[in-house]
Design an enzyme around this catalytic site. Sequence first.
Site, PDB file in Angstrom:
ATOM      1  N   HIS A 139     -73.482  49.039 -37.606  1.00  0.00           N
ATOM      2  CA  HIS A 139     -74.216  50.186 -37.903  1.00  0.00           C
ATOM      3  C   HIS A 139     -75.447  49.949 -38.838  1.00  0.00           C
ATOM      4  CE1 HIS A 139     -75.140  54.402 -37.687  1.00  0.00           C
ATOM      5  NE2 HIS A 139     -75.408  54.536 -39.120  1.00  0.00           N
ATOM      6  N   LYS A 194     -81.668  55.066 -43.459  1.00  0.00           N
ATOM      7  CA  LYS A 194     -82.113  54.017 -42.820  1.00  0.00           C
ATOM      8  C   LYS A 194     -83.315  54.421 -41.757  1.00  0.00           C
ATOM      9  CE  LYS A 194     -77.729  53.448 -41.747  1.00  0.00           C
ATOM     10  NZ  LYS A 194     -77.077  54.792 -42.370  1.00  0.00           N
ATOM     11  N   ASP A 204     -79.668  52.433 -35.247  1.00  0.00           N
ATOM     12  CA  ASP A 204     -78.343  52.959 -35.165  1.00  0.00           C
ATOM     13  C   ASP A 204     -77.300  51.993 -34.785  1.00  0.00           C
ATOM     14  OD1 ASP A 204     -76.631  55.213 -35.184  1.00  0.00           O
ATOM     15  OD2 ASP A 204     -76.740  55.266 -32.962  1.00  0.00           O
ATOM     16  N   GLU A 207     -84.012  57.336 -34.138  1.00  0.00           N
ATOM     17  CA  GLU A 207     -83.609  58.773 -34.441  1.00  0.00           C
ATOM     18  C   GLU A 207     -83.896  59.162 -35.643  1.00  0.00           C
ATOM     19  OE1 GLU A 207     -79.533  61.471 -34.454  1.00  0.00           O
ATOM     20  OE2 GLU A 207     -79.490  59.471 -34.047  1.00  0.00           O
ATOM     21  N   ARG A 263     -80.025  43.728 -61.988  1.00  0.00           N
ATOM     22  CA  ARG A 263     -81.426  44.082 -62.445  1.00  0.00           C
ATOM     23  C   ARG A 263     -82.114  42.761 -62.395  1.00  0.00           C
ATOM     24  NH1 ARG A 263     -82.175  48.869 -65.229  1.00  0.00           N
ATOM     25  NH2 ARG A 263     -83.989  47.997 -66.285  1.00  0.00           N
TER      26      ARG A 263
END
Length: 311
Positions: free
Chosen positions: A138, A159, A177, A202, A243
């Site tokens: 995914h 996303k 997707d 989408e 970081r």
Amino acid sequence: MSVTVQMLVDKVKLDVIYGTQELLQKEIATADISRPGLEMTGYFDYYAPERIQLLGMKEWSYLTQMTSHNRYSVLKEMFQTETPAIIVARDLTIPEEMLLAAKEEGIAVLQSHVPTSRLSGEMSWYLDSCLAERTSVHGVLMDIYGMGVLIQGDSGIGKSETGLELVKRGHRLVADDRVDVFAKDEETLWGEPAEILRHLLEIRGVGIINVMSLYGASAVKDSSQVQLSIFLENFEKDKMFDRLGNGNEDIELSGVKIPRIRIPVKTGRNVSVVIEAAAMNYRAKQMGYDATETFEKRLTNLIDQNEASHD
């Protein structure tokens, strides 16, 4: 994904010298390609009949020096039921005995003007891509500055919206997707979209959009090597994030490890720009320049200078 002889013919532009529609629909079971050398001498131990049989100048030259009877006998034994096809490169003349044996055994005979090594490489690339075992993941796969970046994260984190923003910034969508990934070799991972989702994004609140229709052919790509994983996660005040960029994390997909970078997401943060920077920074590291290492050297030198000044 199954591959037929006809699909191979169309992909690498082969000429069909002999082959009924039924023979051209025969499936190719392996990406391995055979150059039958010893078989020409009659040695068939360890012969792999399930492979595409490719004849180049050397094999053809040896074959044409045989008597007609011996040539027919060798080809007759070489052509077996599971053999998908025989291909003659360089537009070399097809011997009559080859056509006769092929018709009797039901084997397609194909021809190409391309040099043998190049033709073998093209076919191997195509067959490897089609026959490799696929894993569905995914996420959104983007081509960013020529590098395949797999954007992953929890559902609803943005996303697809990030992918759309990257498209607007001139990068290319590969898959949204569902991304089908497969290993080309032990160190190379590739990804492509599910056919039903090709070129589609989408977007919540908008629906499904066709990126190719809206932004043109330059905004999409059919497949890409996957070189970097970006994982988007919600920003939490008390959670520790890398970081300095010296935290090394990998994920394994289809047996291939790729580096992963975790990016915290919060309101107001331009995630697409951060992903661009992450991709460029990763490429710089691959080219030998590491900003983190440079910073650490500068910091070490500064500490050494301060200690020296106090001595």
